[in-house]
Design a protein around this motif. Structure first.
Motif, PDB file in Angstrom:
ATOM      1  N   ASP A 161       0.803  -1.245  -0.065  1.00 40.46           N
ATOM      2  CA  ASP A 161      -0.136  -0.107  -0.140  1.00 40.46           C
ATOM      3  C   ASP A 161       0.864   1.085   0.065  1.00 40.46           C
ATOM      4  OD1 ASP A 161      -2.277  -1.626   0.002  1.00 40.46           O
ATOM      5  OD2 ASP A 161      -2.380  -1.532   2.133  1.00 40.46           O
ATOM      6  N   VAL A 162       2.313   1.170  -0.302  1.00 40.59           N
ATOM      7  CA  VAL A 162       3.086   2.265  -0.094  1.00 40.59           C
ATOM      8  C   VAL A 162       3.085   2.981  -1.531  1.00 40.59           C
ATOM      9  CG1 VAL A 162       5.334   2.992   0.290  1.00 40.59           C
ATOM     10  CG2 VAL A 162       4.328   1.207   1.521  1.00 40.59           C
ATOM     11  N   SER A 163       2.903   4.061  -1.654  1.00 40.15           N
ATOM     12  CA  SER A 163       2.693   4.842  -2.829  1.00 40.15           C
ATOM     13  C   SER A 163       4.230   5.269  -3.244  1.00 40.15           C
ATOM     14  CB  SER A 163       1.926   6.049  -2.903  1.00 40.15           C
ATOM     15  OG  SER A 163       2.364   6.846  -2.077  1.00 40.15           O
ATOM     16  N   THR A 164       4.118   5.675  -4.484  1.00 44.33           N
ATOM     17  CA  THR A 164       5.712   6.189  -5.002  1.00 44.33           C
ATOM     18  C   THR A 164       5.789   7.508  -4.286  1.00 44.33           C
ATOM     19  OG1 THR A 164       5.189   5.220  -7.025  1.00 44.33           O
ATOM     20  CG2 THR A 164       6.955   7.132  -7.046  1.00 44.33           C
ATOM     21  N   SER A 165       5.116   8.380  -3.990  1.00 44.31           N
ATOM     22  CA  SER A 165       5.458   9.501  -3.275  1.00 44.31           C
ATOM     23  C   SER A 165       5.868   9.318  -1.725  1.00 44.31           C
ATOM     24  CB  SER A 165       4.068  10.244  -3.398  1.00 44.31           C
ATOM     25  OG  SER A 165       2.929   9.842  -2.757  1.00 44.31           O
ATOM     26  N   ASP A 166       5.198   8.183  -1.381  1.00 44.97           N
ATOM     27  CA  ASP A 166       5.507   7.737   0.155  1.00 44.97           C
ATOM     28  C   ASP A 166       6.982   7.482   0.113  1.00 44.97           C
ATOM     29  OD1 ASP A 166       2.998   8.543   1.121  1.00 44.97           O
ATOM     30  OD2 ASP A 166       2.614   6.062   1.054  1.00 44.97           O
ATOM     31  N   ILE A 167       7.569   6.659  -1.007  1.00 43.18           N
ATOM     32  CA  ILE A 167       8.840   6.265  -1.216  1.00 43.18           C
ATOM     33  C   ILE A 167       9.848   7.339  -1.139  1.00 43.18           C
ATOM     34  CG2 ILE A 167      10.409   4.870  -2.429  1.00 43.18           C
ATOM     35  CD1 ILE A 167       8.073   2.833  -3.003  1.00 43.18           C
ATOM     36  N   LEU A 168       9.179   8.209  -2.112  1.00 43.42           N
ATOM     37  CA  LEU A 168      10.116   9.415  -2.447  1.00 43.42           C
ATOM     38  C   LEU A 168      10.346  10.285  -1.255  1.00 43.42           C
ATOM     39  CD1 LEU A 168       8.992  10.350  -6.257  1.00 43.42           C
ATOM     40  CD2 LEU A 168      11.144   9.044  -5.341  1.00 43.42           C
ATOM     41  N   ALA A 169       9.240  10.610  -0.478  1.00 44.65           N
ATOM     42  CA  ALA A 169       9.310  11.370   0.790  1.00 44.65           C
ATOM     43  C   ALA A 169      10.262  10.690   1.667  1.00 44.65           C
ATOM     44  CB  ALA A 169       7.841  11.573   1.137  1.00 44.65           C
ATOM     45  N   ALA A 170      10.119   9.267   2.059  1.00 45.21           N
ATOM     46  CA  ALA A 170      11.157   8.667   2.775  1.00 45.21           C
ATOM     47  C   ALA A 170      12.602   8.771   2.456  1.00 45.21           C
ATOM     48  CB  ALA A 170      10.565   7.074   2.964  1.00 45.21           C
ATOM     49  N   ILE A 171      13.109   8.805   0.991  1.00 48.89           N
ATOM     50  CA  ILE A 171      14.226   8.834   0.498  1.00 48.89           C
ATOM     51  C   ILE A 171      14.615  10.200   1.017  1.00 48.89           C
ATOM     52  CG2 ILE A 171      15.452   9.095  -1.339  1.00 48.89           C
ATOM     53  CD1 ILE A 171      13.816   6.893  -2.482  1.00 48.89           C
ATOM     54  N   ASP A 172      13.948  11.364   0.856  1.00 44.11           N
ATOM     55  CA  ASP A 172      14.204  12.823   0.864  1.00 44.11           C
ATOM     56  C   ASP A 172      14.334  13.018   2.293  1.00 44.11           C
ATOM     57  OD1 ASP A 172      14.296  13.416  -1.549  1.00 44.11           O
ATOM     58  OD2 ASP A 172      11.894  14.277  -1.472  1.00 44.11           O
ATOM     59  N   GLU A 173      13.633  12.460   3.310  1.00 37.78           N
ATOM     60  CA  GLU A 173      13.692  12.442   4.790  1.00 37.78           C
ATOM     61  C   GLU A 173      15.322  11.799   5.218  1.00 37.78           C
ATOM     62  OE1 GLU A 173      11.590  10.593   8.879  1.00 37.78           O
ATOM     63  OE2 GLU A 173      10.388  11.300   6.928  1.00 37.78           O
ATOM     64  N   GLY A 174      15.457  10.966   4.522  1.00 30.87           N
ATOM     65  CA  GLY A 174      16.782  10.283   4.937  1.00 30.87           C
ATOM     66  C   GLY A 174      17.710  11.058   4.669  1.00 30.87           C
ATOM     67  N   ARG A 175      17.840  11.561   3.530  1.00 25.85           N
ATOM     68  CA  ARG A 175      18.816  12.385   2.763  1.00 25.85           C
ATOM     69  C   ARG A 175      18.998  13.636   3.650  1.00 25.85           C
ATOM     70  NH1 ARG A 175      17.328  11.725  -3.550  1.00 25.85           N
ATOM     71  NH2 ARG A 175      18.571   9.917  -3.680  1.00 25.85           N
ATOM     72  N   GLN A 176      18.179  14.280   4.284  1.00 27.15           N
ATOM     73  CA  GLN A 176      18.012  15.333   5.066  1.00 27.15           C
ATOM     74  C   GLN A 176      18.676  15.250   6.485  1.00 27.15           C
ATOM     75  OE1 GLN A 176      13.968  16.635   5.281  1.00 27.15           O
ATOM     76  NE2 GLN A 176      14.035  17.478   3.147  1.00 27.15           N
ATOM     77  N   ARG A 177      18.733  13.749   7.051  1.00 25.35           N
ATOM     78  CA  ARG A 177      19.065  13.277   8.279  1.00 25.35           C
ATOM     79  C   ARG A 177      20.612  13.022   8.188  1.00 25.35           C
ATOM     80  NH1 ARG A 177      15.052   8.889   9.998  1.00 25.35           N
ATOM     81  NH2 ARG A 177      13.187  10.125  10.328  1.00 25.35           N
ATOM     82  N   ARG A 178      21.323  13.354   6.976  1.00 28.05           N
ATOM     83  CA  ARG A 178      22.618  13.149   6.925  1.00 28.05           C
ATOM     84  C   ARG A 178      23.392  14.185   7.341  1.00 28.05           C
ATOM     85  NH1 ARG A 178      23.510  10.232   1.046  1.00 28.05           N
ATOM     86  NH2 ARG A 178      22.302   8.457   1.465  1.00 28.05           N
TER      87      ARG A 178
END
Length: 76
Positions: free
Chosen positions: A59-76
């Motif tokens: 049930d995970v959408s593409t936008s959810d995946i992209l948001a998680a990737i962006d969030e992970g990059r911001q934590r670096r």
């Protein structure tokens, strides 16, 4: 059990099968029976695709995946 006859097998094919059987330490009949049995048990590509489709729903959408990737990059 039922016997199966295969006609029109070329000599080169027969010789290659005999060699493979011998290398595996098996008779030609045992080698071919194992080969046919393994093939019969192997699901078709269509069956595998149906199973993958059934078992990998998300049930995970593409936008959810992209948001998680962006969030992970911001934590670096």
């Amino acid at each position: 059990m039922t016997a199966i006859t295969i006609r029109d097998v070329s000599e080169s094919t027969l010789e290659a099968l005999k060699i493979k059987a011998a290398k595996g330490g098996r008779s030609l009949q045992t080698y071919l029976l194992d080969l046919v049995t393994r093939d019969a048990r192997t699901p078709s590509l269509a069956d595998m695709m149906t199973r993958l489709d059934r078992e990998t729903r998300s049930d995970v959408s593409t936008s959810d995946i992209l948001a998680a990737i962006d969030e992970g990059r911001q934590r670096r």
